[in-house]
Design a protein around this motif. Structure first.
Motif, PDB file in Angstrom:
ATOM      1  N   CYS A  65       0.917  -1.162   0.101  1.00 36.87           N
ATOM      2  CA  CYS A  65      -0.258  -0.050  -0.057  1.00 36.87           C
ATOM      3  C   CYS A  65       0.924   1.154  -0.100  1.00 36.87           C
ATOM      4  O   CYS A  65       1.645   1.160   0.626  1.00 36.87           O
ATOM      5  CB  CYS A  65      -1.011   0.135   1.356  1.00 36.87           C
ATOM      6  SG  CYS A  65      -1.823  -1.481   1.480  1.00 36.87           S
ATOM      7  N   ILE A  66       0.653   2.152  -0.910  1.00 34.72           N
ATOM      8  CA  ILE A  66       1.054   3.273  -0.871  1.00 34.72           C
ATOM      9  C   ILE A  66       0.159   4.392  -0.347  1.00 34.72           C
ATOM     10  O   ILE A  66      -0.999   4.481  -0.597  1.00 34.72           O
ATOM     11  CB  ILE A  66       1.407   3.976  -2.425  1.00 34.72           C
ATOM     12  CG1 ILE A  66       2.205   2.857  -3.144  1.00 34.72           C
ATOM     13  CG2 ILE A  66       2.328   5.241  -2.316  1.00 34.72           C
ATOM     14  CD1 ILE A  66       3.305   2.200  -2.538  1.00 34.72           C
ATOM     15  N   GLY A  67       0.547   5.233   0.765  1.00 28.95           N
ATOM     16  CA  GLY A  67      -0.482   6.095   1.383  1.00 28.95           C
ATOM     17  C   GLY A  67      -0.713   7.537   1.009  1.00 28.95           C
ATOM     18  O   GLY A  67      -0.334   8.503   1.323  1.00 28.95           O
ATOM     19  N   SER A 100       5.668   9.155 -12.792  1.00 26.01           N
ATOM     20  CA  SER A 100       7.018   8.368 -13.032  1.00 26.01           C
ATOM     21  C   SER A 100       7.574   7.667 -11.505  1.00 26.01           C
ATOM     22  O   SER A 100       7.875   6.497 -11.667  1.00 26.01           O
ATOM     23  CB  SER A 100       7.867   9.021 -13.716  1.00 26.01           C
ATOM     24  OG  SER A 100       8.967   9.486 -12.856  1.00 26.01           O
ATOM     25  N   ASN A 101       7.330   8.514 -10.620  1.00 26.24           N
ATOM     26  CA  ASN A 101       7.454   8.105  -9.076  1.00 26.24           C
ATOM     27  C   ASN A 101       6.632   6.906  -8.745  1.00 26.24           C
ATOM     28  O   ASN A 101       7.171   5.862  -8.550  1.00 26.24           O
ATOM     29  CB  ASN A 101       7.262   9.115  -7.993  1.00 26.24           C
ATOM     30  CG  ASN A 101       8.545   9.934  -8.058  1.00 26.24           C
ATOM     31  OD1 ASN A 101       9.706   9.705  -8.451  1.00 26.24           O
ATOM     32  ND2 ASN A 101       8.333  11.081  -7.327  1.00 26.24           N
ATOM     33  N   VAL A 102       5.659   7.039  -9.091  1.00 25.84           N
ATOM     34  CA  VAL A 102       4.385   5.977  -8.660  1.00 25.84           C
ATOM     35  C   VAL A 102       4.683   4.874  -9.299  1.00 25.84           C
ATOM     36  O   VAL A 102       4.728   3.526  -8.833  1.00 25.84           O
ATOM     37  CB  VAL A 102       3.069   6.278  -8.650  1.00 25.84           C
ATOM     38  CG1 VAL A 102       2.080   5.487  -8.331  1.00 25.84           C
ATOM     39  CG2 VAL A 102       2.780   7.344  -7.504  1.00 25.84           C
ATOM     40  N   SER A 103       4.829   4.985 -10.637  1.00 27.19           N
ATOM     41  CA  SER A 103       5.308   3.610 -11.712  1.00 27.19           C
ATOM     42  C   SER A 103       6.555   3.041 -11.177  1.00 27.19           C
ATOM     43  O   SER A 103       6.978   1.977 -11.585  1.00 27.19           O
ATOM     44  CB  SER A 103       5.018   4.138 -12.960  1.00 27.19           C
ATOM     45  OG  SER A 103       5.771   4.993 -13.511  1.00 27.19           O
ATOM     46  N   SER A 104       7.477   4.287 -10.595  1.00 26.95           N
ATOM     47  CA  SER A 104       8.580   3.317 -10.098  1.00 26.95           C
ATOM     48  C   SER A 104       8.761   2.724  -8.817  1.00 26.95           C
ATOM     49  O   SER A 104       9.755   2.010  -8.639  1.00 26.95           O
ATOM     50  CB  SER A 104       9.681   4.509 -10.326  1.00 26.95           C
ATOM     51  OG  SER A 104       9.770   5.162  -8.985  1.00 26.95           O
ATOM     52  N   VAL A 105       7.674   2.509  -8.303  1.00 28.01           N
ATOM     53  CA  VAL A 105       7.571   2.056  -7.248  1.00 28.01           C
ATOM     54  C   VAL A 105       7.641   0.426  -7.359  1.00 28.01           C
ATOM     55  O   VAL A 105       8.700  -0.170  -6.609  1.00 28.01           O
ATOM     56  CB  VAL A 105       6.027   2.032  -6.444  1.00 28.01           C
ATOM     57  CG1 VAL A 105       5.874   1.088  -5.282  1.00 28.01           C
ATOM     58  CG2 VAL A 105       6.023   3.718  -5.891  1.00 28.01           C
ATOM     59  N   ALA A 106       7.051  -0.030  -8.389  1.00 27.48           N
ATOM     60  CA  ALA A 106       7.304  -1.413  -8.895  1.00 27.48           C
ATOM     61  C   ALA A 106       8.893  -1.755  -9.160  1.00 27.48           C
ATOM     62  O   ALA A 106       9.458  -2.752  -8.747  1.00 27.48           O
ATOM     63  CB  ALA A 106       6.619  -1.879  -9.926  1.00 27.48           C
ATOM     64  N   ARG A 107       9.330  -0.707  -9.885  1.00 25.27           N
ATOM     65  CA  ARG A 107      10.856  -0.857 -10.168  1.00 25.27           C
ATOM     66  C   ARG A 107      11.758  -0.720  -9.237  1.00 25.27           C
ATOM     67  O   ARG A 107      12.670  -1.449  -9.018  1.00 25.27           O
ATOM     68  CB  ARG A 107      11.171   0.222 -11.361  1.00 25.27           C
ATOM     69  CG  ARG A 107      10.826  -0.048 -12.792  1.00 25.27           C
ATOM     70  CD  ARG A 107      11.651   0.754 -13.747  1.00 25.27           C
ATOM     71  NE  ARG A 107      11.621   2.110 -13.218  1.00 25.27           N
ATOM     72  CZ  ARG A 107      10.721   2.871 -13.759  1.00 25.27           C
ATOM     73  NH1 ARG A 107       9.726   2.613 -14.255  1.00 25.27           N
ATOM     74  NH2 ARG A 107      10.637   4.258 -13.399  1.00 25.27           N
ATOM     75  N   SER A 123       0.596  -5.701  -9.662  1.00 26.24           N
ATOM     76  CA  SER A 123      -0.612  -6.100  -9.302  1.00 26.24           C
ATOM     77  C   SER A 123      -0.820  -6.239  -7.734  1.00 26.24           C
ATOM     78  O   SER A 123      -1.992  -6.286  -7.271  1.00 26.24           O
ATOM     79  CB  SER A 123      -0.992  -7.480  -9.765  1.00 26.24           C
ATOM     80  OG  SER A 123       0.000  -8.420  -9.035  1.00 26.24           O
ATOM     81  N   LYS A 124       0.055  -5.887  -6.880  1.00 24.34           N
ATOM     82  CA  LYS A 124      -0.077  -5.946  -5.433  1.00 24.34           C
ATOM     83  C   LYS A 124      -0.216  -4.672  -5.061  1.00 24.34           C
ATOM     84  O   LYS A 124      -0.752  -4.448  -3.728  1.00 24.34           O
ATOM     85  CB  LYS A 124       1.271  -6.520  -4.886  1.00 24.34           C
ATOM     86  CG  LYS A 124       1.425  -8.157  -4.929  1.00 24.34           C
ATOM     87  CD  LYS A 124       2.759  -8.603  -4.354  1.00 24.34           C
ATOM     88  CE  LYS A 124       3.141  -9.967  -4.658  1.00 24.34           C
ATOM     89  NZ  LYS A 124       2.337 -10.961  -3.871  1.00 24.34           N
ATOM     90  N   ILE A 125       0.135  -3.518  -5.752  1.00 25.86           N
ATOM     91  CA  ILE A 125       0.228  -2.168  -5.235  1.00 25.86           C
ATOM     92  C   ILE A 125      -1.192  -1.589  -5.363  1.00 25.86           C
ATOM     93  O   ILE A 125      -2.105  -1.578  -6.183  1.00 25.86           O
ATOM     94  CB  ILE A 125       1.202  -1.373  -6.002  1.00 25.86           C
ATOM     95  CG1 ILE A 125       2.641  -1.816  -5.974  1.00 25.86           C
ATOM     96  CG2 ILE A 125       1.089   0.076  -5.683  1.00 25.86           C
ATOM     97  CD1 ILE A 125       3.726  -1.317  -7.015  1.00 25.86           C
ATOM     98  N   LEU A 126      -1.542  -0.936  -4.004  1.00 25.66           N
ATOM     99  CA  LEU A 126      -2.911  -0.357  -3.747  1.00 25.66           C
ATOM    100  C   LEU A 126      -2.406   1.170  -3.392  1.00 25.66           C
ATOM    101  O   LEU A 126      -1.495   1.366  -2.529  1.00 25.66           O
ATOM    102  CB  LEU A 126      -3.520  -0.763  -2.751  1.00 25.66           C
ATOM    103  CG  LEU A 126      -4.085  -2.249  -2.994  1.00 25.66           C
ATOM    104  CD1 LEU A 126      -4.824  -2.680  -1.480  1.00 25.66           C
ATOM    105  CD2 LEU A 126      -5.001  -2.466  -3.955  1.00 25.66           C
ATOM    106  N   ASN A 127      -3.298   2.125  -4.008  1.00 25.75           N
ATOM    107  CA  ASN A 127      -3.032   3.307  -3.494  1.00 25.75           C
ATOM    108  C   ASN A 127      -4.232   3.882  -2.461  1.00 25.75           C
ATOM    109  O   ASN A 127      -5.462   3.739  -2.841  1.00 25.75           O
ATOM    110  CB  ASN A 127      -3.260   4.432  -4.705  1.00 25.75           C
ATOM    111  CG  ASN A 127      -1.919   4.693  -5.573  1.00 25.75           C
ATOM    112  OD1 ASN A 127      -1.829   3.914  -6.582  1.00 25.75           O
ATOM    113  ND2 ASN A 127      -0.984   5.460  -5.233  1.00 25.75           N
TER     114      ASN A 127
END
Ligand SMILES: [Fe+2]
Length: 579
Positions: A65-67, A100-107, A123-127
């Motif tokens: 989870c990203i807050g 780009s930061n948020v999509s870089s979370v997975a990276r 697929s595991k990431i939730l905002n």
């Protein structure tokens, strides 16, 4: 059994937390690793630490989870920004960077889980929206099955205040306030006007306030206006134009806040105090007025929250929930009789809150267990500590607890200042006997000793007492448990002169109540001090010197060696200057 990792990333006080089967296993702020206060990048080291504590790898985590939720109130954000075409361009470029930061979370996470593909991680990431994360961080770890909930801060996801109600595993949002109408913005603007420019300086105004009289509350009523029977609004003429932006982050992940007040505010209250300019009685009176009026606004909001929920228990989080003076007055000024505030009520708690939100509101899991224990961070064994001492060629004595407590309390009553590194580090801004510097609260000169030997901080700032839970009523006028130093209570008038080092100028103390169950070794040490002096209290300040609180034995040892601390205790190892 669900496993949820929560992250506060690319935001002040970046952090990570892990909840497994409803238990908060570990939580820590990234600043403890980077050694930069309020560090605001991606908390890779914290995530790695949390996974290791839980004995899990990322592929075993159900949700990450990203807050924050960039989509929250998107239309409203855009409407505000359309007032200035230049700002729209800036906003769009920030959105792009943020995307780009948020999509870089997975990276970023892939470095911890090379076996997982980007798609598997995504697929595991939730905002989880910022204030919902705050609400969750306050309610789910509370002992209450039903409670009113308040989240109140500067701003997050275009919201500044959110009111809700928690019922079992469910949180319902009842009301919120949009940016820029923010109590946090008001307090920060006034902190800047008083000459404290850095992110997180607000506590200095709170410490200064008791030296003044609240003479300027009437002027402040023009700046923040209370809505009768409701919430509040800012009078925006006194603030920097909101479409010019608020917090920004530099490439080195530091937090920057522009000057938030306008010329109209200086016309109303006088010119800002320059850095280094002496603090006059006017500044003290203004600080007192800001604190008093902020309390009035918080109580006003809480009255409204009580009116719409009918409940008498409340859970609070958000930056403004760090105002321990206001927190300590809630039960005397509102219909609420019980108050729970987590150890990380500020933005570091977003990681924990987002994980709890997903655990209950997304995964539908049973209610989590209550949390009264902030010891969720880094921990080290005696063996690890001994090896660090040997490597540094520092001589130490390893002692059993009883003998150790005797030596430490002897040092304290002789005017010594002791570094106390014990068990896991605390999650949140307060040292609670895990990474603390201790002194004798009975000594009138303890504050000067501490400032001379280590802290060198402003003389108006108070030091805090840790008190054994059983004795709170003997020393304080209220007896509620305060496990996280989150409330300031009045000290009984007959006790104030007995413990001058922890009694603030207005006769109050920001206490930590220490229970045997939660903090057995710290409890044992204070009990040893009580047996020697008759007083069940120690002066407790954070183990640091103008830096984030020490995290590792090496950092504790470095701090001890470069300051004039008299003794350092790390688990059972004792190091004493000149011995
Ligand atoms: Fe926040």
């Amino acid at each position: 059994m669900k496993t949820i990792l929560g992250i506060n990333a690319y935001h002040a006080d970046a952090s990570a937390a892990i909840v497994v089967g409803g238990r908060l296993i570990a939580a820590t702020e990234e600043e403890r690793f980077t050694r930069v206060k309020h560090w605001a990048g991606f908390p890779l080291q914290s995530i790695s630490f949390c996974l290791a504590q839980a004995g899990l790898t990322l592929d075993q985590v159900d949700h990450i989870c990203i807050g924050r939720d960039p989509k929250a109130k998107y239309q409203k954000k855009l409407k505000l920004l359309l007032q200035s075409p230049l700002q729209v361009l800036r906003y769009l470029s920030e959105r792009l960077a943020n995307f780009s930061n948020v999509s870089s979370v997975a990276r970023q996470l892939q470095s911890l889980a090379p076996g997982l593909s980007i798609a598997q991680l995504e697929s595991k990431i939730l905002n989880i929206e910022h204030h919902r994360s705050h609400l969750a961080s306050a309610f789910y770890p509370s002992p209450f099955t039903q409670a009113a909930i308040l989240s109140i801060d500067g701003a997050g996801d275009f919201t500044t205040t959110m009111l809700g109600v928690g019922n079992g595993t469910n949180i319902t949002v009842l009301h919120d306030i949009d940016f820029p109408h923010s109590l946090g913005v008001f307090y920060t603007a006034m902190t800047q006007l008083l000459g404290f420019p850095h992110y997180g300086d607000e506590y200095k105004v709170m410490g200064l306030a008791p030296y003044g009289e609240p003479k300027y509350v009437d002027q402040l009523r023009k700046v923040v206006q209370l809505i009768p029977g409701g919430l509040f609004t800012l009078n925006l003429q006194y603030f920097r134009s909101p479409h010019k932006g608020y917090v920004s982050y530099s490439n080195d992940n530091l937090v920057h806040i522009p000057v938030l007040f306008s010329e109209a505010l200086t016309a109303l209250l006088g010119k800002p105090r320059a850095a280094g300019e002496p603090l006059t009685q006017y500044h003290k009176d203004l600080a007192a007025s800001v604190q008093r009026y902020t309390e009035e606004i918080i109580f006003h909001v809480l009255h409204y929250l009580h009116k719409i929920t009918g409940l008498t228990r409340v859970c609070i989080a958000g930056g403004v929930a760090q105002n321990s003076v206001a927190n300590g007055k809630i039960t005397r000024n509102t219909p609420f009789t019980e108050v729970y505030i987590p150890s990380a009520g500020h933005d570091a708690g977003i990681s924990m809150g987002s994980a709890y939100w997903a655990h209950h509101m997304v995964a539908g899991q049973p209610r989590s267990e209550a949390v009264f224990n902030a010891y969720l961070g880094a921990r080290y064994t005696n063996d690890q500590i001994e090896s660090i001492c040997k490597q540094a060629q520092v001589s130490y004595t390893k002692l059993p607890d009883t003998e150790l407590f005797d030596r430490v309390t002897d040092c304290l009553v002789q005017g010594g200042v002791v570094g106390w590194f014990n068990g896991p580090a605390e999650f949140g801004p307060r040292a609670l006997g895990g990474r603390s510097i201790l002194a004798d609260p009975l000594r009138a000169d303890a504050k000067d000793l501490l400032n001379a030997k280590i802290k060198r901080r402003e003389s108006f700032r108070p030091f805090a007492p840790s008190i054994l839970q059983e004795y709170v009523g003997e020393y304080f006028e209220l007896t509620d448990a305060v496990p996280f130093m989150e409330k300031v209570f009045p000290i009984r008038p007959d006790k104030r002169s007995l413990i001058p080092a922890v009694t603030h100028v207005d006769g109050t103390g920001r206490l930590q109540t220490v229970s045997k169950d939660v903090s057995p070794r710290y409890y044992g040490l204070i009990e040893a001090f009580r047996q020697k002096t008759g007083v069940p209290i120690l002066l407790n300040t954070s183990f640091n010197e103008n830096e984030p609180i020490v995290n590792t034995p090496q950092e504790a040892l470095d701090c001890y060696l470069r300051t004039s601390m008299d003794m350092l205790v790390m688990e059972n190892c004792l190091i004493q200057r000149g011995k």
